[in-house]
Design a protein around this motif. Sequence first.
Motif, PDB file in Angstrom:
ATOM      1  N   HIS A 221      -1.565   3.338  -6.323  1.00 42.00           N
ATOM      2  CA  HIS A 221      -0.146   3.319  -5.955  1.00 42.00           C
ATOM      3  C   HIS A 221       0.156   3.267  -4.650  1.00 42.00           C
ATOM      4  O   HIS A 221       1.309   2.473  -4.268  1.00 42.00           O
ATOM      5  N   ALA A 222      -0.815   3.463  -3.641  1.00 40.62           N
ATOM      6  CA  ALA A 222      -0.459   3.265  -2.379  1.00 40.62           C
ATOM      7  C   ALA A 222      -0.231   2.083  -1.966  1.00 40.62           C
ATOM      8  O   ALA A 222       0.869   1.574  -1.170  1.00 40.62           O
ATOM      9  N   VAL A 223      -0.921   0.836  -2.109  1.00 39.54           N
ATOM     10  CA  VAL A 223      -1.063  -0.303  -1.499  1.00 39.54           C
ATOM     11  C   VAL A 223       0.213  -1.184  -2.222  1.00 39.54           C
ATOM     12  O   VAL A 223       1.086  -1.678  -1.483  1.00 39.54           O
ATOM     13  N   GLU A 224       0.360  -0.701  -3.384  1.00 43.49           N
ATOM     14  CA  GLU A 224       1.728  -1.413  -4.050  1.00 43.49           C
ATOM     15  C   GLU A 224       2.989  -0.949  -3.516  1.00 43.49           C
ATOM     16  O   GLU A 224       4.028  -1.453  -3.118  1.00 43.49           O
ATOM     17  N   ALA A 261      -1.502  -4.560   4.677  1.00 47.76           N
ATOM     18  CA  ALA A 261      -0.971  -5.613   5.562  1.00 47.76           C
ATOM     19  C   ALA A 261      -1.333  -7.091   4.748  1.00 47.76           C
ATOM     20  O   ALA A 261      -0.404  -7.945   5.090  1.00 47.76           O
ATOM     21  N   LYS A 262      -2.314  -7.250   4.176  1.00 45.92           N
ATOM     22  CA  LYS A 262      -2.344  -8.471   3.434  1.00 45.92           C
ATOM     23  C   LYS A 262      -1.167  -8.903   2.538  1.00 45.92           C
ATOM     24  O   LYS A 262      -0.424  -9.803   2.668  1.00 45.92           O
ATOM     25  N   LYS A 263      -0.644  -7.819   1.953  1.00 47.83           N
ATOM     26  CA  LYS A 263       0.520  -7.991   0.971  1.00 47.83           C
ATOM     27  C   LYS A 263       1.882  -8.416   1.835  1.00 47.83           C
ATOM     28  O   LYS A 263       2.643  -9.270   1.188  1.00 47.83           O
ATOM     29  N   LEU A 264       1.754  -7.837   2.972  1.00 51.05           N
ATOM     30  CA  LEU A 264       2.899  -8.312   3.906  1.00 51.05           C
ATOM     31  C   LEU A 264       2.619  -9.451   4.535  1.00 51.05           C
ATOM     32  O   LEU A 264       3.598 -10.226   5.322  1.00 51.05           O
ATOM     33  N   GLY A 265       1.560 -10.196   4.279  1.00 52.22           N
ATOM     34  CA  GLY A 265       1.221 -11.249   5.056  1.00 52.22           C
ATOM     35  C   GLY A 265       0.912 -11.479   6.761  1.00 52.22           C
ATOM     36  O   GLY A 265       1.287 -12.107   7.270  1.00 52.22           O
ATOM     37  N   LEU A 266       0.553 -10.059   6.925  1.00 47.63           N
ATOM     38  CA  LEU A 266       0.282  -9.942   8.375  1.00 47.63           C
ATOM     39  C   LEU A 266      -1.411  -9.644   8.790  1.00 47.63           C
ATOM     40  O   LEU A 266      -2.011  -9.066   7.735  1.00 47.63           O
ATOM     41  N   PRO A 267      -1.854 -10.327   9.958  1.00 47.09           N
ATOM     42  CA  PRO A 267      -3.279 -10.306  10.001  1.00 47.09           C
ATOM     43  C   PRO A 267      -3.534  -8.864  10.754  1.00 47.09           C
ATOM     44  O   PRO A 267      -2.347  -8.160  11.251  1.00 47.09           O
TER      45      PRO A 267
END
Length: 323
Positions: A221-224, A261-267
Amino acid sequence: MTLRAVVAGVGHYLPARVVPNSEFERTLDTSDEWIRSRSGIERRHIAAPGETTSGMATQAALAALRDAGLGPDDVDAIVLATSTADLTFPSAATMVQAELGMTRGFAFDVQAVCAGFIYALTNANALIVSGQANRVLVIGAETFSRIMDWSDRSTCVLFGDGAGALVLEAAQGTGTNADRGVLSTDLNSDGRHREILYVDGGVSTQTTGHLRMEGKEVFRHAVEKLAATATTALTKVGLTGQDVDWVVPHQANIRIIQGTAKKLGLPMDRVVVTVQDHGNTSAASIPLALSVGQERGQIKPGDLVVTEAIGGGLAWGAVVLRW
Ligand code: ACO
């Protein structure tokens, strides 16, 4: 002109006792390697006997007031996020009010578990933009060590104690996303997921209880949900991940932080990470990370910050603010 709730100061408090992962190897079938690789946690602070949530919250509040160059009498309200208040009542917030020597204004607790600070910040912002308070202390403070089942290796290695605080104050902005202060908020909850993260006791069952968690389900649930709420909050003010200087996530697990962070496109070099040193301090984790992030010289005035959290309920949300 638009009234904004702007950060005037930040501070934190951590108990003196630091417990490294290796300490658990003596009492549990676990290892430093397992805890680090599954969670990113290396150590956590644990409150001393007699050390309380309101006591730690008071220390964090004093540090935030010092950072703002203000005294307790300059504050109109205290909003304190916790699931581990000292007493059933009065609220930990009113105990902090008394400890600070504040004789006016009002104080109350907010309970949304690990999302508590996001809920508290959203409420404090609403008090300021609606003209009900000029300055608000927003605090997250927890003694999760008191609700751990110390024989359950799947939960007790993940949590820690501590407190963090912000001073928010009213300031006139232009109404654009270039303003300093809180720019947008997004709150959510879904009570159908109670069974995956809860404490199996409480006042009306006459027990204190222990934290119970289905880690894999919470993780899923968390990442999504964290990426979705951060994106919603950014979209509300015409911003995207590319505009963000710092993500300050709830510090539960490095793999959740990396996945979001990856889902938001951020390093990852734009993410403030403290989970290795604090473990999961529930509602205290975001103000602790904001305070440490400023101390390290990562977060600077004018930076665009997105902060997001999820916890028991499930309850989750995000706040976009310009520091
Ligand atoms: N040491 C060694 N082994 C352990 C430990 C431990 N401390 N804890 C669990 N294990 C074992 C399990 O028993 C299991 O063994 P089995 O396969 O023989 O049954 C094995 O390790 C794997 O367990 P998983 O649960 O599959 O491990 P996973 O990779 O999912 O990691 C973890 C577990 C770290 C809990 C992960 O699921 C997670 O982080 N979930 C999110 C939890 C979270 O962040 N909660 C807080 C968010 S909300 C809030 O802050 C309140």
